[in-house]
Enzyme design. Structure first.
Site, PDB file in Angstrom:
ATOM      1  N   CYS A   4       0.853  -1.198   0.000  1.00 53.43           N
ATOM      2  CA  CYS A   4       0.000   0.000   0.000  1.00 53.43           C
ATOM      3  C   CYS A   4       0.884   1.241   0.000  1.00 53.43           C
ATOM      4  O   CYS A   4       1.724   1.421   0.880  1.00 53.43           O
ATOM      5  CB  CYS A   4      -0.912  -0.009   1.225  1.00 53.43           C
ATOM      6  SG  CYS A   4      -1.763   1.552   1.495  1.00 53.43           S
ATOM      7  N   CYS A   7       0.646   3.315   3.190  1.00 53.34           N
ATOM      8  CA  CYS A   7       1.360   2.674   4.309  1.00 53.34           C
ATOM      9  C   CYS A   7       2.864   2.911   4.170  1.00 53.34           C
ATOM     10  O   CYS A   7       3.552   3.174   5.165  1.00 53.34           O
ATOM     11  CB  CYS A   7       1.055   1.184   4.363  1.00 53.34           C
ATOM     12  SG  CYS A   7      -0.545   0.778   5.102  1.00 53.34           S
ATOM     13  N   ASP A  30      -0.995  16.405  -1.618  1.00 54.60           N
ATOM     14  CA  ASP A  30      -1.334  15.511  -2.724  1.00 54.60           C
ATOM     15  C   ASP A  30      -0.347  15.748  -3.868  1.00 54.60           C
ATOM     16  O   ASP A  30      -0.024  16.881  -4.220  1.00 54.60           O
ATOM     17  CB  ASP A  30      -2.773  15.771  -3.187  1.00 54.60           C
ATOM     18  CG  ASP A  30      -3.302  14.658  -4.081  1.00 54.60           C
ATOM     19  OD1 ASP A  30      -4.260  13.982  -3.677  1.00 54.60           O
ATOM     20  OD2 ASP A  30      -2.758  14.475  -5.194  1.00 54.60           O
ATOM     21  N   HIS A  46      -4.024   0.855   8.454  1.00 54.80           N
ATOM     22  CA  HIS A  46      -4.520   0.569   7.104  1.00 54.80           C
ATOM     23  C   HIS A  46      -5.987   0.144   7.170  1.00 54.80           C
ATOM     24  O   HIS A  46      -6.323  -0.902   7.707  1.00 54.80           O
ATOM     25  CB  HIS A  46      -3.694  -0.524   6.432  1.00 54.80           C
ATOM     26  CG  HIS A  46      -4.162  -0.823   5.042  1.00 54.80           C
ATOM     27  ND1 HIS A  46      -3.704  -0.130   3.948  1.00 54.80           N
ATOM     28  CD2 HIS A  46      -5.093  -1.692   4.575  1.00 54.80           C
ATOM     29  CE1 HIS A  46      -4.311  -0.578   2.865  1.00 54.80           C
ATOM     30  NE2 HIS A  46      -5.160  -1.528   3.219  1.00 54.80           N
ATOM     31  N   ASN A  83     -13.447   9.876  -1.128  1.00 53.64           N
ATOM     32  CA  ASN A  83     -13.897   9.014  -2.219  1.00 53.64           C
ATOM     33  C   ASN A  83     -13.964   7.582  -1.703  1.00 53.64           C
ATOM     34  O   ASN A  83     -12.988   7.085  -1.134  1.00 53.64           O
ATOM     35  CB  ASN A  83     -12.934   9.109  -3.405  1.00 53.64           C
ATOM     36  CG  ASN A  83     -12.933  10.490  -4.024  1.00 53.64           C
ATOM     37  OD1 ASN A  83     -13.969  11.133  -4.158  1.00 53.64           O
ATOM     38  ND2 ASN A  83     -11.757  10.975  -4.394  1.00 53.64           N
ATOM     39  N   GLY A  89     -14.264   7.199  -7.769  1.00 55.15           N
ATOM     40  CA  GLY A  89     -12.989   7.873  -7.991  1.00 55.15           C
ATOM     41  C   GLY A  89     -11.900   7.513  -7.014  1.00 55.15           C
ATOM     42  O   GLY A  89     -10.814   8.112  -7.049  1.00 55.15           O
ATOM     43  N   HIS A  94      -6.515   3.061   0.762  1.00 53.99           N
ATOM     44  CA  HIS A  94      -6.178   3.307   2.157  1.00 53.99           C
ATOM     45  C   HIS A  94      -6.942   4.595   2.476  1.00 53.99           C
ATOM     46  O   HIS A  94      -6.662   5.637   1.862  1.00 53.99           O
ATOM     47  CB  HIS A  94      -4.655   3.465   2.327  1.00 53.99           C
ATOM     48  CG  HIS A  94      -4.193   3.736   3.720  1.00 53.99           C
ATOM     49  ND1 HIS A  94      -3.143   3.052   4.316  1.00 53.99           N
ATOM     50  CD2 HIS A  94      -4.608   4.645   4.639  1.00 53.99           C
ATOM     51  CE1 HIS A  94      -2.943   3.518   5.532  1.00 53.99           C
ATOM     52  NE2 HIS A  94      -3.822   4.503   5.746  1.00 53.99           N
ATOM     53  N   HIS A  96      -8.574   7.967   3.229  1.00 51.02           N
ATOM     54  CA  HIS A  96      -7.971   9.289   3.363  1.00 51.02           C
ATOM     55  C   HIS A  96      -9.026  10.357   3.147  1.00 51.02           C
ATOM     56  O   HIS A  96     -10.001  10.139   2.432  1.00 51.02           O
ATOM     57  CB  HIS A  96      -6.812   9.476   2.375  1.00 51.02           C
ATOM     58  CG  HIS A  96      -7.175   9.142   0.959  1.00 51.02           C
ATOM     59  ND1 HIS A  96      -7.228   7.846   0.506  1.00 51.02           N
ATOM     60  CD2 HIS A  96      -7.513   9.926  -0.086  1.00 51.02           C
ATOM     61  CE1 HIS A  96      -7.571   7.838  -0.772  1.00 51.02           C
ATOM     62  NE2 HIS A  96      -7.765   9.099  -1.157  1.00 51.02           N
ATOM     63  N   HIS A  98      -9.472  14.145   1.687  1.00 50.22           N
ATOM     64  CA  HIS A  98      -8.889  15.249   0.929  1.00 50.22           C
ATOM     65  C   HIS A  98      -9.298  16.565   1.592  1.00 50.22           C
ATOM     66  O   HIS A  98     -10.449  16.734   1.991  1.00 50.22           O
ATOM     67  CB  HIS A  98      -9.437  15.280  -0.498  1.00 50.22           C
ATOM     68  CG  HIS A  98      -9.089  14.096  -1.337  1.00 50.22           C
ATOM     69  ND1 HIS A  98      -8.102  14.132  -2.296  1.00 50.22           N
ATOM     70  CD2 HIS A  98      -9.608  12.842  -1.387  1.00 50.22           C
ATOM     71  CE1 HIS A  98      -8.032  12.947  -2.903  1.00 50.22           C
ATOM     72  NE2 HIS A  98      -8.936  12.149  -2.373  1.00 50.22           N
TER      73      HIS A  98
HETATM   74  P1  AMP Z   1      -8.416   9.018  -4.226  1.00 54.89           P
HETATM   75  O1  AMP Z   1      -8.691   9.177  -5.701  1.00 54.89           O
HETATM   76  O2  AMP Z   1      -9.485   9.600  -3.354  1.00 54.89           O
HETATM   77  O3  AMP Z   1      -8.067   7.597  -3.875  1.00 54.89           O
HETATM   78  O4  AMP Z   1      -7.163   9.914  -3.931  1.00 54.89           O
HETATM   79  C1  AMP Z   1      -5.847   9.442  -4.021  1.00 54.89           C
HETATM   80  C2  AMP Z   1      -4.987  10.655  -4.098  1.00 54.89           C
HETATM   81  O5  AMP Z   1      -3.687  10.275  -3.743  1.00 54.89           O
HETATM   82  C3  AMP Z   1      -4.924  11.282  -5.497  1.00 54.89           C
HETATM   83  O6  AMP Z   1      -5.384  12.622  -5.429  1.00 54.89           O
HETATM   84  C4  AMP Z   1      -3.429  11.187  -5.855  1.00 54.89           C
HETATM   85  O7  AMP Z   1      -2.967  12.333  -6.540  1.00 54.89           O
HETATM   86  C5  AMP Z   1      -2.794  11.059  -4.483  1.00 54.89           C
HETATM   87  N1  AMP Z   1      -1.521  10.361  -4.462  1.00 54.89           N
HETATM   88  C6  AMP Z   1      -1.212   9.169  -5.047  1.00 54.89           C
HETATM   89  N2  AMP Z   1       0.067   8.833  -4.781  1.00 54.89           N
HETATM   90  C7  AMP Z   1       0.579   9.827  -4.014  1.00 54.89           C
HETATM   91  C8  AMP Z   1       1.849  10.070  -3.426  1.00 54.89           C
HETATM   92  N3  AMP Z   1       2.865   9.224  -3.573  1.00 54.89           N
HETATM   93  N4  AMP Z   1       2.017  11.200  -2.700  1.00 54.89           N
HETATM   94  C9  AMP Z   1       1.005  12.072  -2.553  1.00 54.89           C
HETATM   95  N5  AMP Z   1      -0.226  11.903  -3.080  1.00 54.89           N
HETATM   96  C10 AMP Z   1      -0.441  10.798  -3.812  1.00 54.89           C
HETATM   97 ZN    ZN Z   2      -2.267   1.295   3.687  1.00 54.57          ZN
END
Ligand code: AMP
Ligand code: ZN
Length: 105
Positions: A4, A7, A30, A46, A83, A89, A94, A96, A98
């Site tokens: 992940c 993680c 992000d 996680h 999301n 989307g 994991h 989160h 926004h």
């Molecule tokens: P979601 O679409 O809600 O799953 O959001 C995942 C978010 O994680 C997206 O906006 C990606 O741009 C962001 N993301 C993916 N990998 C990374 C990373 N290594 N560092 C920071 N943000 C990331």
């Molecule tokens: Zn995770």
């Protein structure tokens, strides 16, 4: 969870800068921002998505983390997004939250 990405970030594998952290969560920028300020609040444990979360205390702690980090950074107006599920989307499985502020795309 070893494969992940979040993680791994929490584990320090990518030297990601945390703009805020506490016992429950870390907050980082992000990588593909959809607003002038785009932060992710990520629980240290996680959990795949909101659908798998059964810990209301953690949910409360995550929302309070949103409040605390925005206050610390002086962000007065912002949107929070969770999301849940691929069709909605979700790309990283994991949980989160926004935080988006300014010039939201
Ligand atoms: P979601 O679409 O809600 O799953 O959001 C995942 C978010 O994680 C997206 O906006 C990606 O741009 C962001 N993301 C993916 N990998 C990374 C990373 N290594 N560092 C920071 N943000 C990331
Ligand atoms: Zn995770």
């Amino acid at each position: 969870m070893t494969d992940c990405i979040f993680c791994k970030i929490i584990n320090g594998d990518f030297n990601t800068e945390f703009v805020y952290k506490n016992e429950y969560a870390v907050v980082f920028k992000d990588i593909n921002p959809k607003a002038d300020i785009h932060l992710l609040v990520v629980p240290r444990v996680h959990v795949e998505s909101l659908n798998e979360l059964d810990d209301e205390v953690l949910l409360g702690k995550l929302m309070m983390t949103v409040k605390d980090v925005t206050k610390k950074l002086g962000i007065k107006s912002y949107r929070t997004v969770i999301n849940t599920g691929r069709e909605a989307g979700q790309e990283v499985f994991h949980l989160h939250i926004h935080i988006l502020s300014g010039g939201i795309k």
